[in-house]
Design a protein around this motif. Structure first.
Motif, short mmCIF file in Angstrom:
data_model
loop_
_atom_site.label_atom_id
_atom_site.label_comp_id
_atom_site.label_asym_id
_atom_site.label_seq_id
_atom_site.Cartn_x
_atom_site.Cartn_y
_atom_site.Cartn_z
N ASP A 1 4.77 -4.08 -3.85
CA ASP A 1 3.47 -4.71 -3.96
C ASP A 1 2.82 -4.52 -5.32
OD1 ASP A 1 2.85 -5.91 -1.33
OD2 ASP A 1 3.11 -3.86 -0.60
N THR B 1 -0.25 -9.16 -4.51
CA THR B 1 0.05 -9.21 -3.08
C THR B 1 -1.07 -8.61 -2.23
OG1 THR B 1 1.24 -7.10 -3.15
CG2 THR B 1 2.53 -9.10 -3.50
N ARG C 1 -0.94 -11.62 0.48
CA ARG C 1 -0.72 -11.50 1.92
C ARG C 1 -1.74 -10.59 2.61
NH1 ARG C 1 1.19 -6.68 3.05
NH2 ARG C 1 2.25 -5.47 1.40
N HIS C 2 -2.53 -9.81 1.85
CA HIS C 2 -3.41 -8.85 2.51
C HIS C 2 -4.67 -8.67 1.68
CE1 HIS C 2 -4.12 -5.66 5.48
NE2 HIS C 2 -4.62 -4.94 4.50
#
Length: 320
Positions: free
Chosen positions: A226, A278, A304-305
């Motif tokens: 990440d 990410t 994604r987060h």
């Protein structure tokens, strides 16, 4: 059992008697994964990037520790660190940790009175600042009797040691020093001073250096693949638990943008796609600004987060 119950039942953090964040996390990763990305630092234009792998971060931390030690900074000394969002913030803090010195991170918005109060309350012996901060320190220095060493990150300044020049001549090898304990002081933050004067809050090597693995692993949902970006001034505690401790402990890389003044929201969202971010964490104010833009024109393929902190995030923004 649910996933949460399984993780809760099996998760634990080992806290050894001796622990030093720079040595046991940063230096260890430099040995195990020297070429793994650690830091992406963007200049104010939000485009020009400087990339540092684990080996580079460790070497620069050594240089900073050796430089500070040569200037008389010793174990237990308190060091005011007032720097913008630049990579030197990392080198100074990591160098202090390695020495066992205790940095006092402060936002660049601190006034002369704020600086004087913090130096005297903590009995700080050294200050590291950018040129604007150095000018403020100079104006209060006559009233700060504990202050001995001055380091400026920027062009040479009268009475101050140049951090760039000092780093260039400082060795990047690790020196033999007495190891720190897990319960030794790591850094001090000052409260906001909402009630009376700001209070000093001391954190230990373990509480931040080990404890914030929980932050990175379970709140930011990070792993070695990440690239995480927490938007925070380097003077706030959010920078420590969002840009430094847990993230590198779990092997993630972090992004730092040298934002000066009001952030460019469009550039910020483009950075996410351009750099492959990410994980993203920002205060609700930024999210409320983002939803006013045309979100369909940005590249979200890597993200994604997302998380938020500082104040409640209203449901209307979340739904967007």
């Amino acid at each position: 059992m649910t996933d949460y119950e399984a993780v809760h039942a099996g998760f634990s953090l080992e806290v050894p008697e001796l622990f030093n964040y720079t040595i046991d996390v940063v230096d260890r990763r430099a040995v195990e994964t020297p070429e793994h990305p650690a830091l992406v630092a963007l200049e104010p234009d939000g485009i020009t990037a400087h990339r540092f792998d684990c080996a580079a971060v460790s070497a620069l931390a050594n240089r900073a520790a050796n430089l500070l030690e040569s200037l008389g900074v010793r174990r237990g000394d308190r060091v005011l660190v007032q720097l913008p969002r630049i990579p030197e913030w990392y080198w100074v803090l990591l160098g202090c940790f390695k020495l066992g010195a205790v940095p006092l991170p402060g936002t660049t918005m601190l006034t002369e009175g704020d600086i004087e109060y913090r130096i005297n309350q903590a009995e700080a012996t050294a200050a590291v600042a950018d040129p604007d901060g150095a000018a403020k320190v100079d104006r209060v220095r006559p009233r700060c009797p504990s202050l001995r060493s001055l380091v400026v990150v920027g062009p040479p300044t009268d009475g101050w040691v140049s951090f760039p020049e000092g780093m260039a001549s400082s060795p990047d090898e690790a020196m033999d020093r007495e190891p720190t304990r897990a319960d030794d002081p790591l850094l001090i933050y000052f409260t906001s001073g909402t009630v009376a004067h700001p209070k000093m809050v001391l954190h230990t090597q373990a509480s931040y250096g080990i404890g914030h693995e929980i932050t990175a692993r379970f709140w930011h949902d990070l792993g070695p693949d990440d690239l995480h970006w927490t938007v925070s001034d380097t003077g706030w505690a959010k920078a420590a638990w969002g840009k430094l401790f847990g993230q590198w402990r779990v092997g993630a890389a972090v992004l730092l943008w040298d934002i000066r003044g009001k952030p460019d929201l469009d550039r910020m969202l483009r950075i996410i796609g351009e750099q492959g971010v990410t994980g993203f964490c920002a205060p609700p104010t930024l999210y409320r600004g983002f939803v006013q833009l045309d979100l369909g024109v940005y590249d979200w393929s890597s993200l994604r987060h997302c998380t938020s902190a500082g104040e409640p995030l209203n449901p209307e923004v979340i739904s967007v």
